[in-house]
Design a protein around this motif. Structure first.
Motif, PDB file in Angstrom:
ATOM      1  N   ILE A   1      -2.742 -11.725  -2.714  1.00 39.65           N
ATOM      2  CA  ILE A   1      -1.718 -10.703  -2.996  1.00 39.65           C
ATOM      3  C   ILE A   1      -0.316 -11.288  -2.809  1.00 39.65           C
ATOM      4  O   ILE A   1       0.574 -11.114  -3.642  1.00 39.65           O
ATOM      5  N   THR A   2      -0.150 -12.036  -1.726  1.00 39.07           N
ATOM      6  CA  THR A   2       1.154 -12.631  -1.448  1.00 39.07           C
ATOM      7  C   THR A   2       1.544 -13.602  -2.555  1.00 39.07           C
ATOM      8  O   THR A   2       2.687 -13.645  -3.004  1.00 39.07           O
TER       9      THR A   2
ATOM     10  N   ASP B   1       3.682  -3.955   5.195  1.00 36.91           N
ATOM     11  CA  ASP B   1       3.268  -5.221   4.568  1.00 36.91           C
ATOM     12  C   ASP B   1       1.911  -5.032   3.896  1.00 36.91           C
ATOM     13  O   ASP B   1       1.725  -4.113   3.145  1.00 36.91           O
ATOM     14  N   LEU B   2       0.963  -5.906   4.242  1.00 37.40           N
ATOM     15  CA  LEU B   2      -0.359  -5.816   3.638  1.00 37.40           C
ATOM     16  C   LEU B   2      -1.255  -4.956   4.522  1.00 37.40           C
ATOM     17  O   LEU B   2      -2.342  -5.347   4.917  1.00 37.40           O
TER      18      LEU B   2
ATOM     19  N   ARG C   1       2.661   1.747   0.202  1.00 38.58           N
ATOM     20  CA  ARG C   1       1.595   2.741   0.348  1.00 38.58           C
ATOM     21  C   ARG C   1       0.253   2.077   0.194  1.00 38.58           C
ATOM     22  O   ARG C   1       0.140   1.005  -0.397  1.00 38.58           O
ATOM     23  N   THR C   2      -0.760   2.706   0.692  1.00 40.09           N
ATOM     24  CA  THR C   2      -2.099   2.181   0.482  1.00 40.09           C
ATOM     25  C   THR C   2      -3.032   3.318   0.109  1.00 40.09           C
ATOM     26  O   THR C   2      -2.863   4.439   0.582  1.00 40.09           O
ATOM     27  N   GLY C   3      -3.995   3.020  -0.752  1.00 33.68           N
ATOM     28  CA  GLY C   3      -5.016   3.991  -1.114  1.00 33.68           C
ATOM     29  C   GLY C   3      -4.551   4.986  -2.156  1.00 33.68           C
ATOM     30  O   GLY C   3      -3.459   4.886  -2.696  1.00 33.68           O
ATOM     31  N   LYS C   4      -5.441   5.944  -2.434  1.00 33.02           N
ATOM     32  CA  LYS C   4      -5.092   6.975  -3.388  1.00 33.02           C
ATOM     33  C   LYS C   4      -5.692   8.292  -2.932  1.00 33.02           C
ATOM     34  O   LYS C   4      -6.539   8.313  -2.038  1.00 33.02           O
TER      35      LYS C   4
ATOM     36  N   ASP D   1      11.912  -4.132   2.504  1.00 31.13           N
ATOM     37  CA  ASP D   1      10.676  -4.134   1.710  1.00 31.13           C
ATOM     38  C   ASP D   1       9.417  -4.275   2.550  1.00 31.13           C
ATOM     39  O   ASP D   1       8.525  -5.039   2.217  1.00 31.13           O
ATOM     40  N   VAL D   2       9.369  -3.571   3.655  1.00 33.76           N
ATOM     41  CA  VAL D   2       8.195  -3.665   4.517  1.00 33.76           C
ATOM     42  C   VAL D   2       7.214  -2.536   4.236  1.00 33.76           C
ATOM     43  O   VAL D   2       6.003  -2.725   4.260  1.00 33.76           O
TER      44      VAL D   2
ATOM     45  N   ARG E   1       0.422  -4.819  -2.886  1.00 36.77           N
ATOM     46  CA  ARG E   1      -0.745  -4.242  -2.232  1.00 36.77           C
ATOM     47  C   ARG E   1      -0.822  -2.736  -2.469  1.00 36.77           C
ATOM     48  O   ARG E   1      -1.910  -2.176  -2.624  1.00 36.77           O
ATOM     49  N   SER E   2       0.344  -2.075  -2.488  1.00 36.53           N
ATOM     50  CA  SER E   2       0.347  -0.632  -2.768  1.00 36.53           C
ATOM     51  C   SER E   2      -0.341  -0.362  -4.094  1.00 36.53           C
ATOM     52  O   SER E   2      -1.179   0.525  -4.211  1.00 36.53           O
TER      53      SER E   2
ATOM     54  N   THR F   1       7.537  -7.678  -4.004  1.00 39.23           N
ATOM     55  CA  THR F   1       7.278  -7.813  -2.573  1.00 39.23           C
ATOM     56  C   THR F   1       5.781  -7.614  -2.335  1.00 39.23           C
ATOM     57  O   THR F   1       5.131  -6.837  -3.031  1.00 39.23           O
ATOM     58  N   PRO F   2       5.224  -8.316  -1.334  1.00 37.14           N
ATOM     59  CA  PRO F   2       3.783  -8.204  -1.080  1.00 37.14           C
ATOM     60  C   PRO F   2       3.365  -6.765  -0.817  1.00 37.14           C
ATOM     61  O   PRO F   2       2.285  -6.344  -1.248  1.00 37.14           O
ATOM     62  N   ASP F   3       4.196  -5.985  -0.120  1.00 37.69           N
ATOM     63  CA  ASP F   3       3.780  -4.616   0.188  1.00 37.69           C
ATOM     64  C   ASP F   3       3.662  -3.790  -1.088  1.00 37.69           C
ATOM     65  O   ASP F   3       2.809  -2.935  -1.216  1.00 37.69           O
TER      66      ASP F   3
ATOM     67  N   SER G   1      -4.124  -1.274  -3.988  1.00 37.55           N
ATOM     68  CA  SER G   1      -4.952  -0.352  -3.194  1.00 37.55           C
ATOM     69  C   SER G   1      -5.163   0.975  -3.914  1.00 37.55           C
ATOM     70  O   SER G   1      -6.027   1.751  -3.552  1.00 37.55           O
ATOM     71  N   PHE G   2      -4.357   1.247  -4.928  1.00 38.94           N
ATOM     72  CA  PHE G   2      -4.481   2.512  -5.651  1.00 38.94           C
ATOM     73  C   PHE G   2      -5.719   2.524  -6.540  1.00 38.94           C
ATOM     74  O   PHE G   2      -6.309   3.558  -6.785  1.00 38.94           O
ATOM     75  N   TYR G   3      -6.092   1.366  -7.041  1.00 41.60           N
ATOM     76  CA  TYR G   3      -7.192   1.283  -8.006  1.00 41.60           C
ATOM     77  C   TYR G   3      -8.478   0.845  -7.324  1.00 41.60           C
ATOM     78  O   TYR G   3      -8.525  -0.198  -6.683  1.00 41.60           O
TER      79      TYR G   3
END
Lengths: 179, 940
Positions: free
Chosen positions: A68-69, B188-189, B176-179, B172-173, A83-84, A78-80, A87-89
């Motif tokens: 991802i990075t 971050d990650l 979101r994660t998931g759905k 930029d920290v 990942r956002s 940006t890595p976040d 993680s959605f899919y």
């Protein structure tokens, strides 16, 4: 690769084509060509994120933090953020998965028609819990929201192949087929 | 890239029957607010880009469905209703849905008491017991950050924290994660907050409307604002000078929490130090009684093992009071002040005024700085007064005074928005001026081309369009080559050069000798990159240059700054919007302390010592004859103490043992003084050499004005009562002056400011009244109606010829180059969480928790070659001394370099540094010396 194939189309059989060396640079050789080709189709790098993630998963089998990075670096995101999106899919794997990724639809239709039992039987047959990979590295069972075949519940997708109208009693046969 | 232009079109609409006119592009929500109509909203904050995800702000615009007013733009003739039964039902249902799995206890409601969701629930009369369902899986708490509590169960996914982190602070920290129901905010990650790259600026907790992100209690339990006293003041740390509201518990005399306050210079933003670093004022080690050194501790010398330079006992982050205090006895104010006055007077009588010297501090207010220099000049009778500016921007100021006649910044940092190109060089902006950095990052994200030039790849470099990693100390070569390209390719501003500058011919001749190919060999930047960046800079309509200690703290510091000034003059980038020269000031009052005259060669407002008319002006004002000779600078005074020519010193808030280069020499010098009075809030390393220690007041305990890096003069207000017998610094200066036979009496800080402004033309017209609430930029000819002059020198410079002068300089290597024995290059600097010698920040719970111990940074490749890894101990040795500390791998540090922060007494960087001086600015070469790295055992 052939020009006729959309660059976003990648194999959804993660570990079958997975690169065995996770430390190698992400896209090299033919993959680099495909990467450049993907970029050429979009107005900016951000727009290319999904197909690039697809290709990264095809190569690595899953999207590790390092992958991802690296994708973030390549696309100047940006890595976040990457990942956002990933993680959605549900089709992007954020953990290593087994050779057979068994996705069971638990959308409303399948749920009403007994998806829960199918999941339970699959977990029992593979000896895993949701999202876990079996000890032999063969199976990972996950629940997914909708596989787009609501007329044929319960829908199960193993890697690229879709199985319709799966009932709990079909699980044994399915497992045999996978072996 | 073309910058978006603000709309000049006006649209008129009707909101709840009222006609409202607003500029085109204004949202309905903003238009309503401007008309005094509040529309409830959860996901929007005026400082954030609207996204319209919470739908609470829906209004009726006469369409089939309701519209989200925070995103819908006002249009001509629009008819808006902000309340109706339908809207009410809609908002109430939304609130009920959000509350359905909201935790029973909201951390925000239990602290500041301003949970916006619960407030809406009250407004709509919702009984939570009717609707509550238990929160689903995975909505856990995350307590890993030392300052922020995360409660995912209370998160309504309004996106505010994500935008605050990305778009206000540009860190930029948060993502979101998931759905679906499983969606959460993620760091971050998806790391725990405390393990993420979060820099703890707290902007997310500041904008969060619910109990999801809240500040942890640092002193006494956080309570609602109404129960606390509100003091509008400033941040005590860096030169950005952020405006802060401190919330005070008067019963315990404690700051409970701090919030950003609106000001043009900081726009309510804060960094970790400003938001969480306030508790040092209440540290139990505060000095509360005057102290006099006991007889048996003469002859004087260091008292603690650490200051003696012996490696014994446990290394610690703070002065060991148990080790040092026995050398002092408590005294009354009368006894202590009489002793200080009589000893200083005695030295003056025996050895003459020039045997005395004073160090003020850039942490003191303008009033304290003014009085202190007045004491040294009018009472001691010498110009031997200096302060830590000498160690940070003395060379920049020397170059600026020489070339453009003024040491001040020519533009404010937030104007970087209007720049096509911004150059940031020798500045670790994200760590040292974090809030100024947010403006630069902001600009870089919205069309300004950012060029970062540094030997380290620092946080700001991540946002750069062009990052040039140069060899340490090679700045002049690079800038000469850039000017070579600019002149060679005719990218200079001929009109500007003709009308506003002098000395162009000499510069042109000199830079001819620096083609990029030559510079490449010196500075390590490819010639093609030098050309490209020079072209980008040269073609900009408006370019602004920021620099920090990486430019100034060299033996060629003045030369480095001269080059930057030449770059700006060559391209006419001074005096217009989006242009300028901005040396980023370090301490909260570096600019002010210099303005107030804590400089040996100038009186207040840079009026030169030695000019008869100026001398006469101050002799008349102060009523005594003054010394016509400029005084000695910081390092020269220390050298004088070593030689015995300086015998008596008074230090107000300075800690030269840790802050000055070559500590082993400073130790001998301090021990050699006949008399030393140290006035401070804690027992510092320097105080170990004192005859008398006077307990002073911290920033929080006094009124005073402070001038930030932008020249913005702002008022800091008394928030706390001083501990014990500690007294105001200015009162102590008055007491000593009066006891030495020169009566000084003021009713308060305001009266001192009045006297100072009457002698400092740049400050003319400013007073405490017109400086509230957000200060003024000096000069401010019309304080009643203006914020002060933002842009200086658009119509010429305050030099005799009214022109800016090109001063061409040749490249010279640093004073001490690496060799076989000392093969690495040592660079020193600061960390985000710590402040200078650590006396404040290491006594701040949160800051100390984040960075608790001394570390140095090396490139991982170098570490691998030495079979070292992060966390191992190393010995760093130079020709002047050795320190032992942990090592941390950092790709930001180039191979062959070592970076050491100078905050840590147990591994003091200045034991290593070279005290070679820049010949003009007299600034030591903190940023370059040769060092050896060897594996070491952890200290016992």
């Amino acid at each position: 690769m052939s020009e006729s194939i959309h660059p976003a189309v990648c194999s959804a059989q993660p570990s079958q084509r997975a690169d065995k060396n996770p430390d190698a640079p992400l896209f090299e050789g033919a993959y680099k060509e495909r990467f450049d080709h993907i970029l050429s189709r979009y107005p900016n790098k951000r727009a290319a994120l999904l197909p690039v993630l697809n290709m990264a998963q095809e190569l690595r089998g899953w999207l590790s933090p390092a992958t991802i990075t690296r994708v973030a670096e390549l696309l100047e995101l940006t890595p976040d953020y990457v990942r956002s999106v990933a993680s959605f899919y549900t089709m992007f794997q954020l953990r290593p998965v087994g050779r057979h990724l068994i996705q069971v639809c638990i959308g409303i239709g399948c749920d009403l028609c007994g998806a829960e039992e199918v999941v339970e039987d699959l977990l029992e047959a593979t000896g895993t819990r949701i999202g876990e990979t079996s000890r032999d590295g063969k199976y990972t069972v996950v629940e997914v929201e909708c596989l787009g075949a609501c007329g044929f519940p319960t829908v199960v997708q193993v890697n690229d192949k879709v199985y319709e109208n799966v009932k709990p009693e079909d699980v044994e046969g399915l497992m045999k087929e996978l072996d | 890239m073309i910058k978006p232009q603000k709309s000049t079109r006006i649209v008129t609409l009707t909101i709840d029957g009222r006609e409202v006119s607003v500029p085109g592009g204004t949202t309905i929500w903003e238009a309503a607010k401007s008309a005094g109509i509040e529309i409830p909203v959860l996901c929007h904050d005026p400082r954030l880009r609207p996204v319209g995800v919470c739908r609470m702000c829906v209004v009726d615009v006469g369409e089939r469905v309701l519209a989200a007013s925070c995103v819908r733009q006002a249009s001509e003739g629009m008819k808006v209703r902000t309340s109706s039964d339908k809207i009410h039902t809609c908002r109430k249902t939304l609130t009920e849905l959000l509350l359905s799995d909201y935790p029973a206890e909201s951390r925000r409601e239990g602290a500041t008491g301003d949970d916006m969701l619960l407030a809406l629930a009250r407004d709509y009369g919702i009984d939570r017991s009717d609707i509550a369902i238990p929160a689903g899986d995975g909505r856990t708490q995350d307590m890993t950050s030392p300052v922020i509590a995360v409660d995912h169960a209370a998160c309504i996914l309004c996106d505010r924290c994500i935008r605050a982190c990305d778009e206000i602070q540009h860190n930029d920290v948060i993502g979101r994660t998931g759905k679906g129901y499983g969606t959460r905010i993620a760091f971050d990650l998806n790391a725990p907050m405390g393990n993420s790259t979060c820099v703890s600026c707290g902007e997310c907790a500041a904008v969060c409307p619910t109990g999801a992100l809240t500040n942890k209690t640092l002193t006494v339990q956080i309570r609602p604002r109404e129960q606390l006293k509100k003091i509008d003041s400033l941040c005590p740390y860096c030169g950005v000078g952020c405006a802060i509201t401190f919330h005070i518990d008067p019963d315990t005399n404690t700051v409970v929490f701090a919030e950003g306050r609106h000001s043009p210079g900081s726009e309510s933003r804060l960094c970790v130090k400003g938001r969480y670093g306030f508790d040092y004022a209440k540290h139990p080690q505060r000095l509360t009684t005057p102290l006099i050194r006991r007889e048996e501790f003469y002859p004087k010398g260091p008292l603690s093992f650490a200051v003696k330079g012996e490696r014994r006992g446990k290394p610690g982050g703070l002065v060991d009071y148990g080790e040092v205090m026995p050398a002092f006895r408590e005294a009354t104010w009368e006894e202590a002040l009489d002793l200080v006055a009589s000893r200083l007077k005695g030295i003056k009588q025996r050895s003459g005024p020039s045997a005395l010297a004073g160090f003020g501090s850039a942490k003191c207010s303008n009033e304290e700085a003014y009085l202190f220099q007045k004491l040294v000049r009018a009472v001691f009778g010498t110009n031997n007064v200096d302060h830590c500016t000498r160690l940070c921007h003395a060379s920049s100021v020397a170059a600026l005074l020489e070339t453009i006649g003024s040491g001040a910044v020519t533009n404010v940092f937030s104007d970087v928005h209007n720049a096509d190109v911004a150059v940031v060089t020798g500045s670790n902006t994200t760590a040292n001026h974090p809030v100024a950095a947010t403006f630069i990052k902001d600009a870089a994200a919205s069309g300004t081309t950012l060029i970062v030039i540094d030997s380290r790849e620092t946080g700001i470099a991540r946002h750069a369009h062009h990052f040039l990693r140069i060899e340490p100390g090679s700045d002049v070569a690079l800038y000469n080559a850039m000017m070579h390209v600019l002149i060679g390719e005719d990218l200079v501003n001929h009109d500007y050069i003709r009308d506003f500058t002098e000395g162009f011919e000499a510069l042109r001749e000199l830079v001819k000798k620096y083609p990029p190919e030559l510079a490449e060999g010196i500075c390590g930047v490819p010639a093609a990159t030098i050309r490209e960046v020079a072209r980008v800079f040269g073609r900009a309509n408006a370019a602004i240059i920021f620099w920090g200690m990486g430019i100034s703290q060299h033996t060629t510091g003045t030369d480095n700054a001269r080059c930057l000034i030449s770059l700006a003059l060559l391209t006419g980038n001074i005096g217009r919007a989006g242009t300028g020269l901005h040396p980023l000031r370090g301490q909260n009052n570096v600019q002010g302390a210099s303005d107030a005259g804590l400089i040996p060669m100038v009186y207040p407002d840079y009026q030169k010592v030695g000019e008869p008319a100026t001398q006469k002006k101050f002799e008349e004002a102060w009523g005594v004859p003054l010394d016509p000779n400029p005084g000695l600078t910081v390092v020269e005074i220390i050298n004088g103490a070593l030689k015995g020519t300086i015998k008596g010193m008074y230090m107000m808030g300075e800690n030269p043992f840790l802050s000055d280069p070559n500590s082993n020499k400073v130790r001998k010098a301090l021990a050699n003084l006949d008399f030393l009075c140290v006035q401070d809030i804690f027992l510092t390393e320097t105080a170990e050499f004192a005859d008398v220690v006077l307990p002073a007041t911290s920033f929080f305990e006094k009124d005073g004005t402070y001038t930030n890096s932008d020249r913005r003069v702002q008022v800091g207000r008394t928030a706390l009562q001083p501990p014990g017998q500690a007294r105001l610094d200015w009162q102590l200066v008055c007491e000593i002056a009066t006891r030495m036979g020169y009566e000084m009496k003021y009713a308060g800080a305001e009266e001192i400011f009045e006297e100072f402004t009457s002698l400092a033309p740049s400050y003319a017209g400013l007073d405490y009244h017109n400086l509230s609430p957000t200060g003024k930029l000096w000069p401010c000819p019309d304080p009643a109606s203006s914020d002060g002059k933002q842009l200086l020198f658009g119509d010429g410079f305050p030099t005799p010829s009214r022109r800016g002068k090109f001063v061409p300089v040749e490249y010279q290597p640093a004073a001490e180059l690496p060799d076989d024995e000392y093969p690495f290059v040592l660079n020193t600097g600061r960390l985000l969480e710590h402040w200078h010698t650590g006396t404040m920040t290491r006594r701040s719970k949160a800051l100390d928790a984040i960075e608790p111990e001394a570390v140095c940074e090396l490139n991982p490749d170098d570490l691998e070659a030495m079979a070292l890894k992060s966390g191992d101990y190393v010995n760093l040795s130079t020709r002047r001394g050795t320190i032992t500390l942990k090592v941390r791998a950092s790709r930001g540090v180039a191979p062959g370099n070592v970076f050491v922060p100078f905050h840590f007494r147990e591994a003091s960087a200045n034991i290593l540094t070279n005290d070679a001086l820049d010949p003009f600015g007299k600034i030591p070469e903190y940023k370059y010396c040769a060092v050896k790295v060897a594996p070491a055992q952890p200290p016992a």
